[in-house]
Enzyme design. Sequence first.
Site, short mmCIF file in Angstrom:
data_model
loop_
_atom_site.label_atom_id
_atom_site.label_comp_id
_atom_site.label_asym_id
_atom_site.label_seq_id
_atom_site.Cartn_x
_atom_site.Cartn_y
_atom_site.Cartn_z
N TYR A 261 -11.06 4.31 -2.25
CA TYR A 261 -11.00 2.87 -2.47
C TYR A 261 -11.12 2.13 -1.13
O TYR A 261 -11.89 1.17 -1.01
CB TYR A 261 -9.71 2.49 -3.19
CG TYR A 261 -9.54 1.00 -3.36
CD1 TYR A 261 -10.33 0.29 -4.26
CD2 TYR A 261 -8.61 0.30 -2.60
CE1 TYR A 261 -10.19 -1.08 -4.40
CE2 TYR A 261 -8.46 -1.07 -2.74
CZ TYR A 261 -9.25 -1.75 -3.64
OH TYR A 261 -9.12 -3.12 -3.78
N GLU B 277 -5.03 -7.70 -9.31
CA GLU B 277 -4.05 -8.06 -8.27
C GLU B 277 -2.78 -8.62 -8.91
O GLU B 277 -1.67 -8.33 -8.46
CB GLU B 277 -4.64 -9.06 -7.28
CG GLU B 277 -5.74 -8.49 -6.40
CD GLU B 277 -5.30 -7.40 -5.44
OE1 GLU B 277 -4.09 -7.20 -5.21
OE2 GLU B 277 -6.19 -6.72 -4.90
N TRP C 54 -0.50 -0.04 -5.67
CA TRP C 54 -1.93 -0.23 -5.96
C TRP C 54 -2.51 1.01 -6.60
O TRP C 54 -3.40 0.93 -7.45
CB TRP C 54 -2.68 -0.62 -4.69
CG TRP C 54 -4.10 -0.94 -4.97
CD1 TRP C 54 -5.18 -0.29 -4.50
CD2 TRP C 54 -4.61 -1.98 -5.81
NE1 TRP C 54 -6.34 -0.86 -4.99
CE2 TRP C 54 -6.01 -1.90 -5.81
CE3 TRP C 54 -4.01 -2.98 -6.59
CZ2 TRP C 54 -6.83 -2.76 -6.53
CZ3 TRP C 54 -4.82 -3.84 -7.30
CH2 TRP C 54 -6.21 -3.73 -7.27
#
Length: 171
Positions: free
Chosen positions: A4, A26, A34
């Site tokens: 990522y 988000e 995350w």
Amino acid sequence: MRDYHDREWGHRVEGEAAYLERLTLEAFQSGLSWSTILNKREAFREVFAGFDADAVAGFGPDEEARLMADARIVRNRAKIAAAITNARATVALRQAEGLERFVLSFAPEDAPAPADIEEMPTTSAESLALSKALKKRGFAFVGPTTMYALMEAIGLFDPHLVGCFRRGLRA
């Protein structure tokens, strides 16, 4: 996480659906790691109709119940409601400049250049302004820290540390 970082984080995205996806993810990430969101991203894309704003804006109580029952995503009622609210606000924003142009208008003139993680900010004047402007237009779960993370993720500025091989590379 490395993939990522190396291939996606800090890269510009294009199109309303890409912006709505990042905004939604988000928001769902708030209070979570995350990696949790990345591991569930394909399921999020599926259940939120590829982040097609028109489709998600049409979700009602039945779809909300379906989402709350789907263990493949984060089942948080407030965040699910915010995703639907934000899709509706995205559709409404088309009457002006649209979500992509709107968010891009908050790009900072001077990007931070942290040398290490301790120097990395979590908010900025621009993320605070974006947060306030989105809330004014009916968006939810768009606080300044979440908007800073969005700005980093979509490459509104180069978020990479000085010395990182990705710093200065635009995709």
